[in-house]
Design an enzyme around this catalytic site. Sequence first.
Site, PDB file in Angstrom:
ATOM      1  N   LYS A   1      52.353  -5.870 -20.447  1.00  0.00           N
ATOM      2  CA  LYS A   1      51.661  -5.511 -19.212  1.00  0.00           C
ATOM      3  C   LYS A   1      50.377  -6.317 -19.056  1.00  0.00           C
ATOM      4  O   LYS A   1      49.988  -6.664 -17.948  1.00  0.00           O
ATOM      5  CB  LYS A   1      51.329  -4.016 -19.203  1.00  0.00           C
ATOM      6  CG  LYS A   1      52.524  -3.165 -18.812  1.00  0.00           C
ATOM      7  CD  LYS A   1      52.063  -1.772 -18.431  1.00  0.00           C
ATOM      8  CE  LYS A   1      52.509  -0.799 -19.465  1.00  0.00           C
ATOM      9  NZ  LYS A   1      52.130   0.583 -19.197  1.00  0.00           N
TER      10      LYS A   1
ATOM     11  N   GLU B   1      52.218   4.768 -19.332  1.00  0.00           N
ATOM     12  CA  GLU B   1      50.766   4.762 -19.164  1.00  0.00           C
ATOM     13  C   GLU B   1      50.494   4.098 -17.821  1.00  0.00           C
ATOM     14  O   GLU B   1      50.977   2.985 -17.576  1.00  0.00           O
ATOM     15  CB  GLU B   1      50.138   3.958 -20.297  1.00  0.00           C
ATOM     16  CG  GLU B   1      48.633   4.004 -20.294  1.00  0.00           C
ATOM     17  CD  GLU B   1      48.029   3.223 -21.464  1.00  0.00           C
ATOM     18  OE1 GLU B   1      48.745   2.949 -22.437  1.00  0.00           O
ATOM     19  OE2 GLU B   1      46.843   2.886 -21.357  1.00  0.00           O
TER      20      GLU B   1
ATOM     21  N   ARG C   1      62.955  -2.150 -28.542  1.00  0.00           N
ATOM     22  CA  ARG C   1      62.473  -2.449 -27.197  1.00  0.00           C
ATOM     23  C   ARG C   1      63.199  -3.674 -26.658  1.00  0.00           C
ATOM     24  O   ARG C   1      63.662  -4.513 -27.415  1.00  0.00           O
ATOM     25  CB  ARG C   1      60.969  -2.643 -27.180  1.00  0.00           C
ATOM     26  CG  ARG C   1      60.466  -3.905 -27.855  1.00  0.00           C
ATOM     27  CD  ARG C   1      58.998  -4.189 -27.489  1.00  0.00           C
ATOM     28  NE  ARG C   1      58.161  -3.010 -27.528  1.00  0.00           N
ATOM     29  CZ  ARG C   1      57.395  -2.588 -26.514  1.00  0.00           C
ATOM     30  NH1 ARG C   1      57.353  -3.252 -25.387  1.00  0.00           N
ATOM     31  NH2 ARG C   1      56.659  -1.520 -26.626  1.00  0.00           N
TER      32      ARG C   1
HETATM   33  P1  ATP Z   1      51.350  -0.909 -23.270  1.00  0.00           P
HETATM   34  O1  ATP Z   1      51.373  -2.275 -23.835  1.00  0.00           O
HETATM   35  O2  ATP Z   1      50.392  -0.734 -22.138  1.00  0.00           O
HETATM   36  O3  ATP Z   1      51.351   0.229 -24.260  1.00  0.00           O
HETATM   37  P2  ATP Z   1      54.070  -0.243 -22.847  1.00  0.00           P
HETATM   38  O4  ATP Z   1      54.989  -1.334 -22.458  1.00  0.00           O
HETATM   39  O5  ATP Z   1      54.200   0.410 -24.156  1.00  0.00           O
HETATM   40  O6  ATP Z   1      52.700  -0.857 -22.557  1.00  0.00           O
HETATM   41  P3  ATP Z   1      54.085   2.360 -21.616  1.00  0.00           P
HETATM   42  O7  ATP Z   1      53.685   2.677 -20.249  1.00  0.00           O
HETATM   43  O8  ATP Z   1      53.314   2.917 -22.729  1.00  0.00           O
HETATM   44  O9  ATP Z   1      54.108   0.803 -21.694  1.00  0.00           O
HETATM   45  O10 ATP Z   1      55.628   2.619 -21.830  1.00  0.00           O
HETATM   46  C1  ATP Z   1      56.314   3.709 -21.296  1.00  0.00           C
HETATM   47  C2  ATP Z   1      57.620   3.874 -22.004  1.00  0.00           C
HETATM   48  O11 ATP Z   1      58.422   2.718 -21.818  1.00  0.00           O
HETATM   49  C3  ATP Z   1      57.442   4.052 -23.493  1.00  0.00           C
HETATM   50  O12 ATP Z   1      58.258   5.116 -23.921  1.00  0.00           O
HETATM   51  C4  ATP Z   1      57.880   2.759 -24.079  1.00  0.00           C
HETATM   52  O13 ATP Z   1      58.462   2.954 -25.326  1.00  0.00           O
HETATM   53  C5  ATP Z   1      58.893   2.260 -23.059  1.00  0.00           C
HETATM   54  N1  ATP Z   1      58.922   0.800 -23.050  1.00  0.00           N
HETATM   55  C6  ATP Z   1      57.896  -0.035 -22.817  1.00  0.00           C
HETATM   56  N2  ATP Z   1      58.277  -1.310 -22.941  1.00  0.00           N
HETATM   57  C7  ATP Z   1      59.581  -1.300 -23.257  1.00  0.00           C
HETATM   58  C8  ATP Z   1      60.553  -2.310 -23.517  1.00  0.00           C
HETATM   59  N3  ATP Z   1      60.244  -3.607 -23.488  1.00  0.00           N
HETATM   60  N4  ATP Z   1      61.817  -1.910 -23.819  1.00  0.00           N
HETATM   61  C9  ATP Z   1      62.126  -0.626 -23.841  1.00  0.00           C
HETATM   62  N5  ATP Z   1      61.275   0.372 -23.618  1.00  0.00           N
HETATM   63  C10 ATP Z   1      60.006   0.059 -23.328  1.00  0.00           C
HETATM   64 MG    MG Z   2      52.584   2.082 -24.737  1.00  0.00          MG
END
Ligand code: ATP
Ligand code: MG
Length: 770
Positions: free
Chosen positions: A272, A35, A262
């Site tokens: 974020k 995102e 994660r």
């Molecule tokens: P938000 O809190 O804004 O939803 P997010 O960390 O989920 O943030 P995204 O941009 O939605 O961010 O994530 C993009 C991709 O990265 C998604 O597929 C998510 O599963 C993966 N991702 C995000 N954070 C992690 C993490 N800590 N470890 C592994 N994968 C992650």
């Molecule tokens: Mg997300």
Amino acid sequence: MSDAPKPQNFLAAIVEADLRAGRNGGRVVTRFPPEPNGFLHIGHAKSILLNFGLAKAFGGRTNLRFDDTNPVTEETEYVEAIQQDVRWLGGDWGDRVHYASDYFERMYECAERLVREGKAYVDSQTQEQIREGRGSFERPGVDSPYRGRSVEENLALLRRMRAGELPDGAAVLRAKIDMSHPNVLMRDPLLYRIRHAKHHRTGDRWCIYPMYDFAHPLEDAFEGVTHSICTLEFESNRELYDWVLDSLGPWDPRPHQYEFARLALGYTVLSKRKLLQLVQERRVSGWDDPRMPTIAGMRRRGVTPEALRAFAELIGVAKNNSVVDIGKLEFAIRGDLEGRAPRALAVLAPLPVTIVNWPAGEVEELDVPWWPGEPARGSRKVPFSGELLVEREDFALEPPKGWRRLAPGREVRLAGAYVVRCEEAVRGPGGEVVALRCTYDPASLGEAAGRKVSGTIHWVDARRSAPAEVRIYDRLFAVEQPDAAPSFLDALNPDSLRIEQGARVEPALRDAPPGARYQFLRQGYFFADPVDSRPGAPVWNRTITLKDTWASRAAPQPAVEARKPRERKEPAGATAAPRKTRAGFRADARAADPALRARYASYQARGLSAEEADLLTGDAATADYFDAAVAAKAAPASAARWLLNDLAGLAGDHPLGELPLPGAAFGRFVALVDAGRLTPSAAKTLLADLVAHGGEPEARLGALGLAKVDDRAAIEAAVEKALAAQPREVERYRAGEKKLLGVLLGAVMRQTGGAADAALVRKMLTEKLG
Ligand code: ATP
Ligand code: MG
């Protein structure tokens, strides 16, 4: 299939099995779906390496897709930064960069299809009613009164939603599944909501936006994704993912969702929202501050993509969440730099040295290999003269036992040069050592000379070295779990950046290009900052120390402990006793006082976490204050939260017992909040006032006008006022620009300081206007 090495993890096993079984016609398509609401961090790096790595290993491809279904938080700046970061990590998406917003029309068609097939309906309940009606894990939901709307009515309403005829929150599109489904997410989930907001790509074209659970499976299906990999918290969303696809298929291939754990990393926050807060409050210099766990920050610190890949391999892909030791990341970084960073000479805090028996005016150009012991890998000239600089901390007047550096009468080797002996320490007016006088042994050049001394230290020539700014970075947080602290900001490491102003580097480094990497002998790995370096004047970022300097100081500690003891290479003198932590003091206090111990247990019995109980029972005054609040009818959990999250910060260094707000009054404040008498933000204002000035919470609530507004008369007055202030908008609304309702609604809410019941405001506003 390609010949890239096959990753060893459960997802690779799934892909391999699918290929063997001939599923998806032999295709492997993954995607990375960020995102665009912030910079990518090391957790994302894990996901990128996993998605791109899997596809590559099995001859497939990976799409980069911006999941931009939320118009409010997203920005173009992030879109560009994200592409740069993915590319830097080696992710190759070819020409397949997609935007969820490109699919809005197709998604909308899917929504109409669900309505036509009786699988979705427009619900006109308020958000609160919908939440209430959904029930809970223990309690089944109840049907919305609008659930029985006819297909025609639903279709007409959905089209009105799209046309902008309804204000934000007036209606939503819901899937018609089952309000008593055991999976709460399946109880008629929301598919679309109204949001009169400008989108960074589609502008004002849309005022309804799809929800994640509806949009994501469709995006995957439109793109032909076979393996849709996400993190564990989406496990129960998978049922809905499948429902959406099965209701709107057939698809070829039909995507499937898989979950992995994660990444959570010690001494780091990866939310974020919190990273954005660090940037906005200027706690760091930006998203790419070298202390940030962002990809951009790590890149600027000098970490390489290979190091991150090594780290990802080291930790693997798991199905259960756990916090990864940051030592593993640092280990991977060291291991990578060890083989790629030539050894150079730099002195961070210089102490002048005169070689008294050096021929006056002479300068010798020593040939020093970049890789000690491996002359074949190249060398450079390093000037040596009678005026040198050594590291201030490499000299001790009274050396402790085992000292292998300079001291009066002691010999050391200067790396790549001669053996010198300290003859005299020159003292300044205050008795401090300001310079050394040494002699050198002309027959000792090079290790081959066979002259054995106990230690080797680094040095530079005083006149021919170059001044340089050296930034000594350390971990951004001082505790392993910053998220467990009452505020993660309290856990910031005050020593995460130290700038060495007086540092000097050997001449060969003066012209190092931005992005160059060196090991400064005995100091750590350094990287020429790509942003602040100037031609002839590189700025050096310390990427990492040579050894884990934290391992020795970090005996396991509870989360909330701030402030590590100051970093020290080697105590020059008696060994300092490890400084006791605040958690240590609390534990000691309980050990000495059975009453505190009893409270520690009883607080947990009343539902507080062990951490909260720990923080409240470190001294009798805090525990007394808390007990007084609970005796005044505050719920223990709320009292603990308000005390630890808000009151403690407001009180600063003042003992709670001396605040103008006694514990009982604080308890009455908490009870007011829990009774819903004021909104959370108004409550913070009230508490700040009480801490500063004292007074009875109930009375101050009235005096400050902070009570939640839910009486009709007050709202009506606010509506009148807002309408009078916006005559043009009112006129345009009446002339048919129904979109403006959102604007007017906002104006009324502002009139009430956000304290009014939004549903009631909307109702009154439409009455008044219509
Ligand atoms: P938000 O809190 O804004 O939803 P997010 O960390 O989920 O943030 P995204 O941009 O939605 O961010 O994530 C993009 C991709 O990265 C998604 O597929 C998510 O599963 C993966 N991702 C995000 N954070 C992690 C993490 N800590 N470890 C592994 N994968 C992650
Ligand atoms: Mg997300």
